[in-house]
Enzyme design. Structure first.
Site, PDB file in Angstrom:
ATOM      1  N   GLU A 142       2.863   8.731  -4.558  1.00  0.00           N
ATOM      2  CA  GLU A 142       3.840   8.412  -3.505  1.00  0.00           C
ATOM      3  C   GLU A 142       4.863   7.403  -4.033  1.00  0.00           C
ATOM      4  O   GLU A 142       5.544   6.729  -3.272  1.00  0.00           O
ATOM      5  CB  GLU A 142       3.126   7.924  -2.238  1.00  0.00           C
ATOM      6  CG  GLU A 142       2.393   9.054  -1.537  1.00  0.00           C
ATOM      7  CD  GLU A 142       1.728   8.679  -0.214  1.00  0.00           C
ATOM      8  OE1 GLU A 142       1.972   7.561   0.290  1.00  0.00           O
ATOM      9  OE2 GLU A 142       0.955   9.506   0.290  1.00  0.00           O
ATOM     10  N   GLU A 199       0.884  -1.167   0.000  1.00  0.00           N
ATOM     11  CA  GLU A 199       0.000   0.000   0.000  1.00  0.00           C
ATOM     12  C   GLU A 199       0.915   1.208   0.000  1.00  0.00           C
ATOM     13  O   GLU A 199       1.344   1.689   1.046  1.00  0.00           O
ATOM     14  CB  GLU A 199      -0.910  -0.045   1.222  1.00  0.00           C
ATOM     15  CG  GLU A 199      -2.034   0.979   1.160  1.00  0.00           C
ATOM     16  CD  GLU A 199      -1.554   2.372   1.527  1.00  0.00           C
ATOM     17  OE1 GLU A 199      -1.141   3.119   0.598  1.00  0.00           O
ATOM     18  OE2 GLU A 199      -1.590   2.714   2.715  1.00  0.00           O
TER      19      GLU A 199
HETATM   20  C1  LIG Z   1       1.628   4.448   3.161  1.00  0.00           C
HETATM   21  S1  LIG Z   1       2.635   3.591   4.244  1.00  0.00           S
HETATM   22  C2  LIG Z   1       1.700   2.131   4.503  1.00  0.00           C
HETATM   23  C3  LIG Z   1       2.131   1.390   5.681  1.00  0.00           C
HETATM   24  C4  LIG Z   1       1.290   0.166   6.013  1.00  0.00           C
HETATM   25  N1  LIG Z   1       1.307  -0.783   4.969  1.00  0.00           N
HETATM   26  C5  LIG Z   1      -0.116   0.576   6.388  1.00  0.00           C
HETATM   27  O1  LIG Z   1      -1.036   0.242   5.656  1.00  0.00           O
HETATM   28  O2  LIG Z   1      -0.290   1.197   7.434  1.00  0.00           O
HETATM   29  C6  LIG Z   1       3.919   3.054   3.168  1.00  0.00           C
HETATM   30  C7  LIG Z   1       5.044   2.387   3.872  1.00  0.00           C
HETATM   31  O3  LIG Z   1       5.944   1.939   2.902  1.00  0.00           O
HETATM   32  C8  LIG Z   1       7.270   2.199   3.331  1.00  0.00           C
HETATM   33  N2  LIG Z   1       8.076   2.292   2.109  1.00  0.00           N
HETATM   34  C9  LIG Z   1       7.959   3.202   1.131  1.00  0.00           C
HETATM   35  N3  LIG Z   1       8.834   2.941   0.165  1.00  0.00           N
HETATM   36  C10 LIG Z   1       9.536   1.850   0.530  1.00  0.00           C
HETATM   37  C11 LIG Z   1      10.588   1.131  -0.058  1.00  0.00           C
HETATM   38  N4  LIG Z   1      11.107   1.482  -1.231  1.00  0.00           N
HETATM   39  N5  LIG Z   1      11.031   0.046   0.595  1.00  0.00           N
HETATM   40  C12 LIG Z   1      10.513  -0.310   1.782  1.00  0.00           C
HETATM   41  N6  LIG Z   1       9.524   0.345   2.404  1.00  0.00           N
HETATM   42  C13 LIG Z   1       9.034   1.421   1.786  1.00  0.00           C
HETATM   43  C14 LIG Z   1       7.171   3.483   4.101  1.00  0.00           C
HETATM   44  O4  LIG Z   1       8.233   3.650   4.998  1.00  0.00           O
HETATM   45  C15 LIG Z   1       5.836   3.275   4.796  1.00  0.00           C
HETATM   46  O5  LIG Z   1       6.027   2.630   6.005  1.00  0.00           O
END
Ligand SMILES: C[S@@+](CC[C@H](N)C(=O)[O-])C[C@H]1O[C@@H](n2cnc3c(N)ncnc32)[C@H](O)[C@@H]1O
Length: 737
Positions: A546, A537
């Site tokens: 994003e 997500e």
């Molecule tokens: C919008 S949040 C969603 C978090 C969780 N899945 C939720 O539904 O509450 C996106 C998450 O993806 C992580 N994230 C973004 N890009 C990433 C990457 N390239 N590798 C690992 N994690 C990533 C961010 O740190 C964040 O914790």
């Protein structure tokens, strides 16, 4: 005293009444407040007052424009809060007669100056006498607005203007102008196709003329004068995005019900409900003109001399009349407004919680570039519906995997199944220990896990990429338990702080053997085994903003052939929008950068000029070679000519996402997932408001641009007029890779 106790529709609960000039403000305010009204709108000067001749006396001192008896006189802040001034109706700053014009301009200046001196919260201005063209009126207002800090100017705008009076004005103007040896151009507004119907002009055009010349000043608002005939519903909708401060409702617009009580027609009721919901106040104008029966006798137990207040249908309103104000001739009108206000449906709990975010600009999150705070994750996690949809998508994907495995097991050996056949708890735990301490798991451990003893049930390798604090792990585990499948989960997250929460979740749920935590960026992690299902997500309010495409392109390396990505695809949508409030808020930063930044906004007082159009779609996994995530789209929005002309302040953006199969996650208004609140819409502003003539299409261009380190959008309007490209080269706003 307010139309009701409810607070969910803001200031709409305060009703005003227009009253004749008063020399005794406190007594007038008191009399009408006993009747129920919260404020009075009263002339600033007596009807027969005219400004003094412009000559300056010989001693150099300026003449006093008013005598105490000529003008509204108040000396208390209490009254200032309950009095709105009314500028004289005879004022015509655009009269073709130069003498009238000069006198009008002088009178308008005097009265505005006096109202500001008194500290009134607002003054009601007369409607432009020449709605198609009123430059002098706008110029005086513009000058006044420059000097104002808090007093608002409410321009009376009839929803419908009689065409005849406008023609008379124009003829007069031409004669006057010819007499002076020059001609005037028609401003265009009068000639525009009118949604107000044949023989009538669109009041919105007059409003737009004035406010555009006043440079969309925030202290200039519209006081909409409602007549017996209403324009089309589509044209009324435009006011949702405008700076409407009050609705002027003449008593003559009311009809009488069977019992003689004043009531409104259904379309008028709906119009009022629309404005109440926007938090707009109603001002009753005119004298009582309905023959209302005397109040019913008092209810048993009511105080001596009290009568029972009844609604328009004769039913008791639940309170007794015990003061003279309640016998006031305007009281039945106020009672009816109460009745309409109180019967509005209650604002839902979710909407109530979001009330403080309404039309409030927020810069979108950058979860890839920045590490989110715990509180932000906590907010995400409150959205039960989002995780239910993910659970459903994972459940359906698992069921399909099982069905495919069963089908293939009939024709081949169990070792060919697309699902890992067994998993040993011991191997899984060991695997977990390795990954929680490092940033990647060992292929050897994974291989051991895939072949380990265990109970022999099917095991599916599922990876949650961008796991945050772990809610998608939880949703996946729930789905697996429903589907009767064991999962081997990898929770991949690049925010080291969020990982602490996942560790805690695994301990408390007893999932340590089943879930491996990976502290890594999904684009660079070397997975120990392929995933059957990749859950993520990474969506913003505009879907891809994003950088979900860039992240998932990196992660799809470890998706097994035939593996499933949840989400499977997402599409952004745009619609042209009017939002005076957002335009003003962006403008108040006084720089280019803020006009070239998209904002996340809980849109409230806005109007979509046309239906949304799809823009960019991304699908996962993406088989293209090489993958190109830059996009360009030219979109045309057609408009209903009956909706009239409108002003364009920017574009509202949404997304629709196919998680898996028929499981849709959407903030796109036509398909919005019920009860889901994780995302507000996005808003792409325009540097200058664009006038869109009735029926004219809006055409816009949008680019998604990518470079090695950033992704950004550029946007421009190309019809009805071409405007500048916003955010060229990502100079004001970009998303870091
Ligand atoms: C919008 S949040 C969603 C978090 C969780 N899945 C939720 O539904 O509450 C996106 C998450 O993806 C992580 N994230 C973004 N890009 C990433 C990457 N390239 N590798 C690992 N994690 C990533 C961010 O740190 C964040 O914790």
């Amino acid at each position: 005293m307010g139309l009701g106790k409810r607070t969910d529709y803001g200031d709409a609960k305060y009703a005003g009444v227009q009253v004749p000039f008063t020399g005794d403000v406190p007594a007038t305010v008191e009399a009408y407040s006993l009747c129920g009204f919260d404020f009075v709108v009263t002339p600033l000067v007596r009807d027969n007052w005219r400004p003094p001749a412009p000559a300056v006396p010989e001693n150099g001192s300026l003449p006093s424009p008013f005598n105490r008896d000529d003008c509204l006189y108040i000396n208390s802040s209490q009254w200032a809060n309950q009095v709105v001034g009314q500028v004289s109706d005879w004022i015509q700053p655009d009269s073709p007669d130069p003498a009238v014009r000069q006198q009008s301009v002088a009178a308008l200046r005097h009265q505005l100056g006096w109202a500001a001196h008194l500290g009134l919260q607002a003054v009601v201005l007369p409607p432009p006498h020449r709605p198609a063209r009123c430059p002098n009126y706008a110029q005086v207002l513009s000058q006044a607005l420059q000097g104002l800090t808090h007093m608002a100017l409410w321009l009376t705008v009839p929803l419908v203007i009689s065409n005849q009076s406008e023609q008379d004005q124009q003829q007069g103007a031409q004669q006057g102008a010819q007499g002076q040896g020059r001609t005037e151009q028609n401003g265009g507004a009068g000639a525009a196709a009118s949604p107000a119907g044949p023989g009538a002009l669109d009041g919105w055009e007059a409003w737009h003329q004035v406010r555009a010349q006043c440079d969309h000043h925030n202290l200039l608002g519209a006081a909409l004068l409602v007549g017996p005939t209403l324009p089309s519903a589509a044209s009324l909708d435009r006011w949702r995005g405008e700076s409407v401060k009050a609705v002027l409702l003449p008593t003559a617009v009311f009809t009488a019900n069977k019992r003689g009580y004043p009531v409104l027609s259904k379309p008028h009721q709906e119009l009022l409900a629309m404005f109440f919901k926007m938090g707009v106040q109603v001002v009753l104008t005119g004298e009582a003109c309905h023959d209302v029966p005397p109040p019913a006798p008092p209810a048993p137990g009511a105080p001596a001399g009290a009568a029972v207040a009844v609604g328009p249908d004769g039913s008791p309103l639940g309170f007794s009349i015990s003061n003279p104000g309640e016998a006031h001739p305007l009281r039945p009108y106020w009672d009816y407004l109460c009745f309409l206000f109180r019967r509005l449906e209650a604002v839902g709990e979710q909407e109530r919680q979001e009330a403080s975010y309404r039309d409030y600009l927020q810069v979108p999150l950058q979860p890839l570039q920045d590490n989110l705070e715990s509180q932000t994750y906590e907010t995400f996690e409150k959205d039960v519906q989002k995780y239910k949809l993910y659970e459903e998508a994972v459940y359906k994907a698992l069921k399909d995997k099982l069905a495919a495995a069963a089908a293939s097991s009939e024709t081949s050996s169990p070792y060919d199944l697309p699902i890992a056949s067994t998993s040993g708890r011991g191997s899984g735990r060991q695997h977990h220990h390795q990954t929680t301490h490092g940033s990647s798991s060992s292929p050897a451990a994974a291989a051991a896990a895939a072949s380990g003893g265990g109970d022999g049930g099917p095991v599916v390798v599922l990876m949650v990429v961008g796991a945050g604090r772990g809610p998608l792990v939880r949703a996946s585990m729930r789905a697996a338990s429903r589907a009767g499948v064991r999962l081997r989960v990898y929770a991949v997250e690049k925010n080291p702080n969020a990982i602490v929460h996942i560790q805690q979740m695994l301990r408390s749920e007893g999932w340590e053997a089943d879930v491996s935590i990976v502290s890594a960026d999904m684009r660079h992690w070397q997975a120990p085994e392929p995933a059957e299902i990749l859950v993520s997500e990474l969506l913003g309010s505009f879907g891809d903003n994003e950088l979900s495409p860039e992240c998932l392109d990196g992660a799809q390396r470890f998706l097994a052939p035939g593996g499933i990505s949840i989400p499977q695809s997402y599409t952004s949508y745009l619609a042209p929008a009017t939002s005076h409030k957002l335009h003003h808020d962006v403008k108040s930063y006084k720089d280019l950068e803020h006009f070239e930044t998209p904002y996340v906004v809980r849109l409230h007082r806005h109007h979509l000029l046309a239906a949304t159009q799809p823009l960019f779609t991304f699908s996962h996994p993406n088989p293209s070679e090489p993958i190109d995530n830059s996009r360009y789209a030219s979109v045309t929005f057609t408009r209903d000519p009956a909706a009239g002309a409108a002003v364009l302040h920017g574009f509202a953006g949404y997304f629709e996402c196919s998680l898996y199969g028929d499981v849709l996650l959407s903030i796109h208004p036509p398909s919005h997932s019920e009860n889901m609140f994780s995302w507000f819409p996005i808003f792409f502003p325009l540097r200058e408001p664009v006038y869109v003539p009735a029926g004219a299409p809006v055409e816009m261009q949008m680019w998604r641009c990518c470079s090695a380190h950033k992704v950004w959008y550029e946007w421009a309007v190309t019809a009805p007029v071409a405007g500048p490209i916003h955010n060229v080269g990502g100079r004001s706003y970009w998303v870091g890779l």
